[in-house]
Design a protein around this motif. Structure first.
Motif, PDB file in Angstrom:
ATOM      1  N   ARG A  70      22.842  53.128  91.486  1.00  0.00           N
ATOM      2  CA  ARG A  70      23.502  53.532  90.249  1.00  0.00           C
ATOM      3  C   ARG A  70      22.896  52.807  89.035  1.00  0.00           C
ATOM      4  NH1 ARG A  70      28.279  52.985  93.277  1.00  0.00           N
ATOM      5  NH2 ARG A  70      28.811  51.077  92.118  1.00  0.00           N
ATOM      6  N   GLN A  71      22.544  51.561  89.210  1.00  0.00           N
ATOM      7  CA  GLN A  71      21.925  50.812  88.104  1.00  0.00           C
ATOM      8  C   GLN A  71      20.566  51.410  87.716  1.00  0.00           C
ATOM      9  OE1 GLN A  71      21.775  46.715  89.279  1.00  0.00           O
ATOM     10  NE2 GLN A  71      24.012  46.415  89.146  1.00  0.00           N
ATOM     11  N   GLN A  72      19.771  51.793  88.691  1.00  0.00           N
ATOM     12  CA  GLN A  72      18.485  52.419  88.388  1.00  0.00           C
ATOM     13  C   GLN A  72      18.676  53.743  87.668  1.00  0.00           C
ATOM     14  OE1 GLN A  72      15.820  52.726  91.693  1.00  0.00           O
ATOM     15  NE2 GLN A  72      15.967  50.547  92.250  1.00  0.00           N
ATOM     16  N   HIS A  73      19.652  54.544  88.138  1.00  0.00           N
ATOM     17  CA  HIS A  73      19.921  55.814  87.464  1.00  0.00           C
ATOM     18  C   HIS A  73      20.360  55.588  86.022  1.00  0.00           C
ATOM     19  CE1 HIS A  73      20.647  58.102  91.526  1.00  0.00           C
ATOM     20  NE2 HIS A  73      19.384  57.712  91.346  1.00  0.00           N
ATOM     21  N   ARG A  74      21.192  54.546  85.841  1.00  0.00           N
ATOM     22  CA  ARG A  74      21.660  54.261  84.479  1.00  0.00           C
ATOM     23  C   ARG A  74      20.493  53.855  83.573  1.00  0.00           C
ATOM     24  NH1 ARG A  74      24.935  50.671  85.801  1.00  0.00           N
ATOM     25  NH2 ARG A  74      26.690  52.095  86.242  1.00  0.00           N
ATOM     26  N   ARG A  75      19.601  53.022  84.098  1.00  0.00           N
ATOM     27  CA  ARG A  75      18.446  52.609  83.287  1.00  0.00           C
ATOM     28  C   ARG A  75      17.559  53.812  82.945  1.00  0.00           C
ATOM     29  NH1 ARG A  75      18.546  47.918  86.688  1.00  0.00           N
ATOM     30  NH2 ARG A  75      17.060  48.899  88.115  1.00  0.00           N
ATOM     31  N   ILE A  76      17.387  54.725  83.910  1.00  0.00           N
ATOM     32  CA  ILE A  76      16.574  55.919  83.631  1.00  0.00           C
ATOM     33  C   ILE A  76      17.226  56.758  82.550  1.00  0.00           C
ATOM     34  CG2 ILE A  76      15.743  58.082  84.625  1.00  0.00           C
ATOM     35  CD1 ILE A  76      15.330  56.562  87.261  1.00  0.00           C
ATOM     36  N   ALA A  77      18.551  56.936  82.644  1.00  0.00           N
ATOM     37  CA  ALA A  77      19.254  57.733  81.630  1.00  0.00           C
ATOM     38  C   ALA A  77      19.149  57.106  80.250  1.00  0.00           C
ATOM     39  CB  ALA A  77      20.719  57.895  82.048  1.00  0.00           C
ATOM     40  N   ILE A  78      19.306  55.776  80.195  1.00  0.00           N
ATOM     41  CA  ILE A  78      19.192  55.094  78.901  1.00  0.00           C
ATOM     42  C   ILE A  78      17.775  55.239  78.332  1.00  0.00           C
ATOM     43  CG2 ILE A  78      19.276  52.845  77.765  1.00  0.00           C
ATOM     44  CD1 ILE A  78      21.538  52.098  79.700  1.00  0.00           C
TER      45      ILE A  78
END
Length: 413
Positions: A70-78
């Motif tokens: 989830r953290q990686q997905h969040r960083r990609i979205a940001i």
């Protein structure tokens, strides 16, 4: 929003913005799937139980998706959001720059009253009409320039023919005026042989001097007229300073008065590339002026090497020239207040002739003077190959005894 800006947004910036955002979205989805696959592969290699996430199906946050993923997905979205913001900001900056440097001048063209039309065309049509008008004006100006160029060529041809006519006129007039003067000189010489008394000899000698002065003044006037008419042609050649000084020295001795200054000549075995006849006339005028200024004093005529040039200079320790008059001495017919004997045989054309000859030779006349200390005039000319300095006669001195104690001006810069 004006029509020009709206048209630019519709046709250029909106498509570019949509394509850029679509590219960012596709890149974000690809990075998200790549991160998920890499996380699953790392879990299988370490033997830990993983929760598989089917490709193309996103699990709700906190339900089946591990926290690291989830953290990686969040960083990609940001990152994708920041990239989209940066692209939109860059497009906005480009739009503002184009608006200031392109659209504003175009709107100024469109607002020109000469672009207004009866059928109410939009801004683009008005700009196009204005540009068409400018192109027509450019074409008209080009035609006008061609016409003026043809007229200028015609005027130049007329000037060339007029110059040739002036040269022929001056040659004919000079020849016609010299003939009676030469006849007078021959007649005076004949009278000199038949004179019987000292009074007759004295009168004939004065007549001879007057005829010579009239001939010199005529030559000076004709030379000045030819220089002003632009018909004097420069014929450069090698000029030996020693031979030039010898010729001038002989002329100065022949016409020397009782109070003539001591003359010193230093050629330093140098040679220049110049027109021999014009250079001789220039130096003759400078030496004559120095001799008149330094009556009873001394004059130095020297050639000095200065880099790739040779400086020819004439120095005297005469009365000098006041600073008030130094800017006027090269003006036509200007004369300093000297003795009547000198004024009678001068027209104030010597230095103006020197200045024009120097221009023809590709140089300038330099000068420096001070009241009571004398003057120095010089001209710089390109040096030619030097002669053998071991030959005799590299320097010659003539004059009345030793030089006096009055110092000459210091060496020029």
């Amino acid at each position: 929003m004006s029509g020009l800006r709206g048209e630019l947004l519709r046709t250029t910036f909106l498509p570019v913005a949509v394509l850029a955002l679509a590219a960012i979205l596709v890149a974000g989805l690809w990075l998200r799937n790549a991160a998920t696959q890499r996380f699953e592969g790392d879990g299988q290699q370490t033997g830990r139980a993983q929760v598989s996430v089917p490709r193309g199906v996103e699990a709700a946050p906190g339900h089946g998706v591990p926290a690291p993923l989830r953290q990686q997905h969040r960083r990609i979205a940001i990152g994708c959001a920041l990239a989209a913001i940066a692209v939109l900001a860059a497009l906005a900056a480009v739009l503002l720059r184009i608006d200031g440097q392109v659209l504003r001048p175009l709107r100024a063209l469109a607002d020109d009253p000469r672009c207004a039309s009866a059928d109410g065309r939009d801004e683009l049509a008005a700009v196009q009409a204005r540009i068409d008008g400018l192109l027509r004006r450019i074409d008209d100006d080009r035609q006008l320039l061609l016409q003026h160029t043809r007229q200028s060529a015609h005027y130049q041809a007329d000037a060339a023919r007029a110059g040739a006519g002036r040269a022929q006129f001056l040659a004919v007039v000079g020849d016609r005026l010299r003939q009676p003067l030469q006849a007078i000189e021959l007649f005076v010489a004949s009278l000199q042989r038949h004179a019987g008394t000292p009074a007759q000899h004295q009168a004939i000698e004065r007549l001879q001097q007057s005829a010579n002065a009239a001939r010199r003044l005529l030559d000076e006037l004709l030379l000045h007229a030819r220089l002003e008419a632009g018909v004097v042609q420069v014929q450069p050649a090698r000029v030996e300073i020693r031979a030039l000084f010898a010729t001038l020295q002989a002329a100065m001795i022949a016409g020397a008065a009782a109070d003539a200054p001591a003359m010193r000549w230093r050629d330093n075995a140098l040679a220049v590339r110049s027109d021999p006849a014009l250079l001789s006339i220039l130096l003759q005028h400078l030496v004559a002026n120095a001799r008149d200024s330094a009556a009873g004093g001394r004059v130095l005529v020297a050639a000095r090497r200065r880099g790739r040039d040779v400086r020819l200079e004439v120095r005297d320790n005469g009365v000098g020239i006041a600073g008030l008059h130094q800017g006027q001495i090269f003006e036509t017919f200007f004369q300093l207040s000297r003795s009547e004997r000198h004024r009678e045989r001068r027209l104030g054309l010597g230095l103006p002739i020197c200045a024009r000859i120097a221009t023809l030779l590709g140089s300038d006349i330099g000068m420096r003077s001070a009241l009571g200390r004398g003057s120095v005039f010089w001209i710089d000319l390109p040096a030619a190959a030097t002669v053998d300095p071991t030959r005799p006669g590299a320097a010659a001195d003539t004059g009345r005894g030793k030089l006096g104690p009055t110092p000459l001006l210091p060496a020029s810069g």
